[in-house]
Design an enzyme around this catalytic site. Structure first.
Site, PDB file in Angstrom:
ATOM      1  N   LYS A  87      -5.256  77.586 -33.071  1.00 28.92           N
ATOM      2  CA  LYS A  87      -6.260  78.547 -33.068  1.00 28.92           C
ATOM      3  C   LYS A  87      -7.628  78.108 -33.378  1.00 28.92           C
ATOM      4  CE  LYS A  87      -5.547  82.923 -33.656  1.00 28.92           C
ATOM      5  NZ  LYS A  87      -4.930  84.271 -34.299  1.00 28.92           N
ATOM      6  N   VAL A  88      -8.650  78.226 -32.422  1.00 26.79           N
ATOM      7  CA  VAL A  88      -9.737  78.052 -32.603  1.00 26.79           C
ATOM      8  C   VAL A  88     -10.905  79.162 -31.981  1.00 26.79           C
ATOM      9  CG1 VAL A  88     -11.588  76.217 -31.984  1.00 26.79           C
ATOM     10  CG2 VAL A  88      -9.495  75.518 -31.988  1.00 26.79           C
TER      11      VAL A  88
END
Length: 220
Positions: A87-88
């Protein structure tokens, strides 16, 4: 449509998985902090739950705000298991990191999406998923379903492969609204997952069926 559980609580995830319809898990720093446990320990326990599933996604979020820091965090996470999805956040640095992770073959989830333009950038960077935060938009008076429709239309028009993973779900009704718009996946708290089963007519109907059956058997 894929159904994910948004939680850092391993016992909740186990209960949801046991039902047989859950396709993955999303976590974030806040959820892990809430449990008061070590991040990697929790992540490994979640992976064990889904060990026999090949098509699962387990999102683990980086906490760095710079590209190199994000990449450094992502490397050991991606090595844990093929199911791990990094997750970014959708920031300039996040988009750069997503592009690099795409080149490395990592599965990614572009998170904290609040606009169609952010979703477009995430898809251009090669994100596996994009997570529009619906509930948080509704909280500030914006129309989250309008955003979802915009993203769906853009992705369909240009045949973009990034999947829409609707997040920040506030009610079971919102899950259905996401399905109607064409979200590829929805991630929800365990309590919302439980609500998907519930309807008063189901409870009343079952109660009557059982009562009628008991009466029938007592006569015999």
């Amino acid at each position: 449509m894929k159904l994910f559980i948004d939680s850092g609580n391993v016992e909740e995830i186990k209960k949801a998985y046991a039902v047989g319809v859950i396709d993955g898990v999303t976590t974030n720093p806040s959820l892990i902090a809430k449990e008061g446990r070590d991040f990697m320990t929790v992540l490994k326990e979640i992976i064990e739950i889904f060990e026999n599933r090949k098509d699962v996604s387990i999102s683990a979020e980086v906490t760095s705000t710079e590209v190199q820091g994000m990449l450094a965090e992502a490397k050991p996470l991606a090595k844990l298991h093929p199911s791990i999805t990094i997750k970014v956040p959708i920031t300039p640095s996040g988009i750069k990191a997503l592009k690099e992770m795409f080149k490395l073959g990592y599965k990614t989830n572009a998170t904290l999406c609040f606009s169609a333009s952010q979703a477009l950038l995430a898809a251009k960077a090669g994100a596996t998923y994009v997570s529009p935060f619906l509930g948080r938009l509704d909280d500030i008076g914006e129309n989250s379903q309008k955003l979802l429709k915009e993203i769906r239309s853009i992705y369909d028009i240009y045949e973009l492969e990034t999947q829409i993973l609707a997040a920040s779900i506030r009610s079971h009704r919102q899950v259905i609204d996401c399905a109607l718009v064409g979200a590829d996946a929805v991630t929800m708290p365990y309590k919302i997952f439980e609500q998907l089963f519930q309807h008063p007519q189901t409870d009343q109907g079952l109660k009557k069926f059982l009562a009628d059956w008991q009466t029938h058997n007592s006569r015999g």
